[in-house]
Design an enzyme around this catalytic site. Structure first.
Site, PDB file in Angstrom:
ATOM      1  N   GLN A 150      36.366 -18.927 -23.223  1.00 62.47           N
ATOM      2  CA  GLN A 150      36.395 -18.394 -21.831  1.00 62.47           C
ATOM      3  C   GLN A 150      35.530 -19.569 -21.078  1.00 62.47           C
ATOM      4  OE1 GLN A 150      32.674 -17.517 -21.111  1.00 62.47           O
ATOM      5  NE2 GLN A 150      33.505 -17.314 -19.041  1.00 62.47           N
ATOM      6  N   THR A 180      36.914 -16.798 -16.235  1.00 63.37           N
ATOM      7  CA  THR A 180      36.429 -15.383 -15.983  1.00 63.37           C
ATOM      8  C   THR A 180      36.352 -15.331 -14.221  1.00 63.37           C
ATOM      9  OG1 THR A 180      35.385 -14.925 -17.727  1.00 63.37           O
ATOM     10  CG2 THR A 180      34.129 -14.069 -15.793  1.00 63.37           C
ATOM     11  N   LYS A 276      40.123 -13.419 -16.399  1.00 61.96           N
ATOM     12  CA  LYS A 276      39.583 -11.996 -16.934  1.00 61.96           C
ATOM     13  C   LYS A 276      38.526 -11.673 -15.690  1.00 61.96           C
ATOM     14  CE  LYS A 276      35.858 -10.803 -20.252  1.00 61.96           C
ATOM     15  NZ  LYS A 276      34.643 -10.784 -19.310  1.00 61.96           N
ATOM     16  N   HIS A 300      33.515  -6.591 -16.486  1.00 62.85           N
ATOM     17  CA  HIS A 300      32.422  -7.236 -17.303  1.00 62.85           C
ATOM     18  C   HIS A 300      31.548  -6.296 -17.970  1.00 62.85           C
ATOM     19  CE1 HIS A 300      31.182 -11.594 -16.840  1.00 62.85           C
ATOM     20  NE2 HIS A 300      30.271 -11.183 -17.448  1.00 62.85           N
ATOM     21  N   ARG A 303      28.443  -5.070 -15.773  1.00 61.46           N
ATOM     22  CA  ARG A 303      27.282  -6.065 -15.588  1.00 61.46           C
ATOM     23  C   ARG A 303      27.220  -6.763 -14.338  1.00 61.46           C
ATOM     24  NH1 ARG A 303      25.041  -6.738 -21.060  1.00 61.46           N
ATOM     25  NH2 ARG A 303      24.469  -8.845 -20.830  1.00 61.46           N
TER      26      ARG A 303
HETATM   27  C1  LIG Z   1      25.770  -9.489 -23.740  1.00 64.14           C
HETATM   28  C2  LIG Z   1      26.919  -9.626 -23.146  1.00 64.14           C
HETATM   29  C3  LIG Z   1      27.212 -11.036 -22.585  1.00 64.14           C
HETATM   30  C4  LIG Z   1      28.391 -11.152 -21.754  1.00 64.14           C
HETATM   31  N1  LIG Z   1      28.797 -12.705 -21.584  1.00 64.14           N
HETATM   32  C5  LIG Z   1      30.075 -12.848 -20.966  1.00 64.14           C
HETATM   33  C6  LIG Z   1      30.417 -14.190 -20.743  1.00 64.14           C
HETATM   34  O1  LIG Z   1      29.573 -15.073 -20.913  1.00 64.14           O
HETATM   35  N2  LIG Z   1      31.762 -14.496 -19.976  1.00 64.14           N
HETATM   36  C7  LIG Z   1      32.538 -13.171 -19.813  1.00 64.14           C
HETATM   37  O2  LIG Z   1      33.566 -13.530 -19.043  1.00 64.14           O
HETATM   38  N3  LIG Z   1      32.072 -11.998 -19.993  1.00 64.14           N
HETATM   39  C8  LIG Z   1      30.932 -11.810 -20.402  1.00 64.14           C
HETATM   40  N4  LIG Z   1      30.348 -10.503 -20.991  1.00 64.14           N
HETATM   41  C9  LIG Z   1      31.485  -9.396 -20.464  1.00 64.14           C
HETATM   42  C10 LIG Z   1      32.399  -8.932 -21.829  1.00 64.14           C
HETATM   43  O3  LIG Z   1      33.467 -10.133 -21.959  1.00 64.14           O
HETATM   44  C11 LIG Z   1      33.164  -7.719 -21.490  1.00 64.14           C
HETATM   45  O4  LIG Z   1      33.799  -7.871 -20.376  1.00 64.14           O
HETATM   46  C12 LIG Z   1      32.304  -6.439 -21.739  1.00 64.14           C
HETATM   47  O5  LIG Z   1      31.430  -6.856 -22.384  1.00 64.14           O
HETATM   48  C13 LIG Z   1      33.180  -5.470 -22.102  1.00 64.14           C
HETATM   49  O6  LIG Z   1      32.499  -4.065 -22.205  1.00 64.14           O
HETATM   50  P1  LIG Z   1      31.893  -3.531 -23.574  1.00 64.14           P
HETATM   51  O7  LIG Z   1      30.778  -4.416 -23.893  1.00 64.14           O
HETATM   52  O8  LIG Z   1      31.614  -2.150 -23.337  1.00 64.14           O
HETATM   53  O9  LIG Z   1      33.097  -3.697 -24.658  1.00 64.14           O
HETATM   54  C14 LIG Z   1      29.417 -10.014 -21.557  1.00 64.14           C
HETATM   55  C15 LIG Z   1      28.996  -8.905 -22.049  1.00 64.14           C
HETATM   56  C16 LIG Z   1      27.998  -8.647 -22.963  1.00 64.14           C
HETATM   57  C17 LIG Z   1      27.627  -7.370 -23.317  1.00 64.14           C
END
Ligand SMILES: Cc1cc2nc3c(=O)[nH]c(=O)nc-3n(C[C@H](O)[C@H](O)[C@H](O)COP(=O)(O)O)c2cc1C
Length: 413
Positions: A150, A180, A276, A300, A303
């Site tokens: 990613q 992303t 994404k 995300h 988040r």
């Molecule tokens: C701790 C954490 C760090 C994340 N860091 C990234 C990242 O660096 N790049 C990204 O595209 N998404 C990131 N995400 C989002 C995840 O790729 C994903 O979209 C999301 O966690 C999916 O939901 P779930 O945790 O409920 O399965 C992060 C999510 C979490 C929980």
């Protein structure tokens, strides 16, 4: 040999394999989250679990999946269940992969490595975050067949870092690249703000107390060192101390992934390119016009934007407009094999899960992600059997509804 060799009687307590013992201790994601919370400092757990704003989007993701009902079907032989799928010319054992999670080393040191190895063994894709704590070369060396990469935009470097990372991904043998889209700006996550989250972490009364009461985590950190943004080490001038690398990421990695950047990455990267984070139909159409090979519809994990819809709720509109030409994948609160099946039935070609794999790693160290993958597999098989489905690639016959207000029906063409 009998099918029950190694078991002593009937029931979930009968088997004494490592997997069976782990399952008895942690039969679902809930208990892994509880164990993770006990084992790691509060600021690390908040980083893992939390979301933006009031965390409404996280609940929305969960609620959307909970509301889906599937009418069970019985009578057919479902003893031979097929969960394997083909994606971008590669066979995977499940329609499930691990979502990218930056700074996962804060949650459990070397988590990137443990998850990558488990994904390779389970034959499912693992998307390494650009802001991982282990670099792409090392991860590809332990997981050469299942690693995706990613990337975020790094506009302040005139995209030099992005293009170099694309070339490094190619050399390392990355299978697919994921850009992303849903982080045009940094957002306020209340828990991280309250905790004053900083990398490398700063000793305050509060963090010192939290670390002191998480001895296993502290020991791991002593062994592996503080989390650092490993992929960025080559871009820092002079000695790349954890502080300098963190400063670099803080200064340079701010800004949106633009259409122009997507075009330029597309011209440079010949293997599968995935976007994404898009949820709007017009954005998806534009992405496909630029030659993108797949979409991960995502908010995300709640988040970034508290008003964003659950991915599963926008899936049908995207499908209606885009047809079946490119894989449409989703993520967000996919916590069980049943969630995987629901997503497939509602039209997702593939799904990703983030927090469950990282929580499992925090709870069980290197055994965690393999346990999580095994649970998804067995739950998916169980849910398929109850739905009268024997092949995960062929779920169109399922009768379901997404909301109580809707009548039951099959998937729209
Ligand atoms: C701790 C954490 C760090 C994340 N860091 C990234 C990242 O660096 N790049 C990204 O595209 N998404 C990131 N995400 C989002 C995840 O790729 C994903 O979209 C999301 O966690 C999916 O939901 P779930 O945790 O409920 O399965 C992060 C999510 C979490 C929980």
């Amino acid at each position: 040999m009998s099918a029950n060799a190694g078991s002593a009687g009937w029931g979930v307590g009968a088997s004494n394999t490592t997997e069976a013992r782990l399952l008895r201790r942690h039969p679902g994601v809930g208990s892994l989250m509880t164990a993770a919370k006990r084992r790691i400092p509060g600021f690390a757990f908040d980083y893992l679990e939390g979301g933006v704003g009031d965390e409404l989007c996280i609940s929305r993701n969960r609620r959307a999946l909970d509301e889906i009902e599937i009418v069970p079907r019985y009578g057919d032989d479902v003893s031979q269940i097929q969960t394997a799928v083909r994606l971008f010319g590669q066979d995977y054992d499940l329609p499930l992969g691990v979502a990218p999670m930056g700074l996962s080393g804060l949650v459990w040191p070397d988590a990137d490595l443990f998850i990558a190895k488990a994904a390779e063994e389970a034959n499912i894709p693992f998307i390494l975050s650009m802001v991982s704590n282990v670099d792409v070369e090392t991860v590809c060396s332990v997981a050469p067949n299942t690693t995706w990469q990613q990337l975020y935009a790094v506009p302040q470097s005139d995209y030099r870092v992005v293009f170099d990372m694309v070339d490094r991904a190619e050399r390392a043998g990355v299978r697919a690249l994921v850009l992303t889209m849903d982080t045009p700006m940094r957002q306020k996550r209340l828990r991280d703000t309250r905790n004053g989250l900083t990398v490398p972490f700063r000793a305050t009364m509060r963090t010192v107390y939290q670390v002191a009461t998480s001895p296993r985590w502290a020991l791991q950190v002593l062994r592996s060192g503080q989390p650092r943004f490993a992929n960025f080490v080559p871009y820092v001038e002079g000695e790349a101390t954890p502080n300098k690398v963190a400063n670099y990421v803080n200064e340079y990695m701010v800004g949106p992934t633009t259409w122009d950047l997507i075009e330029r990455v597309r011209a440079r990267w010949k293997k599968p390119l995935v976007l994404k984070g898009h949820q709007h139909v017009e954005d998806a159409v534009r992405a496909i016009e630029l030659g993108v090979d797949g979409l991960i519809v995502s908010n995300h994990g709640g988040r970034q934007f508290d008003a964003a819809p659950a991915a599963i709720d926008v899936l049908q509109d995207l499908r209606d407009r885009l047809g079946h030409g490119v894989p449409i994948m989703i993520d967000g609160s996919i916590c069980s094999g049943l969630d995987v099946l629901k997503s497939r039935i509602c039209g997702a070609d593939f799904v990703f899960a983030g927090r469950p794999f990282l929580a499992a790693t925090a709870a069980l160290g290197k055994h965690g992600p393999a346990h999580m993958a095994a649970m998804y597999r067995s739950e998916l098989r169980g849910a398929m059997g109850q739905s009268g489905l024997s092949d995960i690639s062929n779920v169109e016959s399922a009768t379901f509804r997404m909301h109580r207000a809707q009548p039951f029906g099959n998937r729209r063409a």
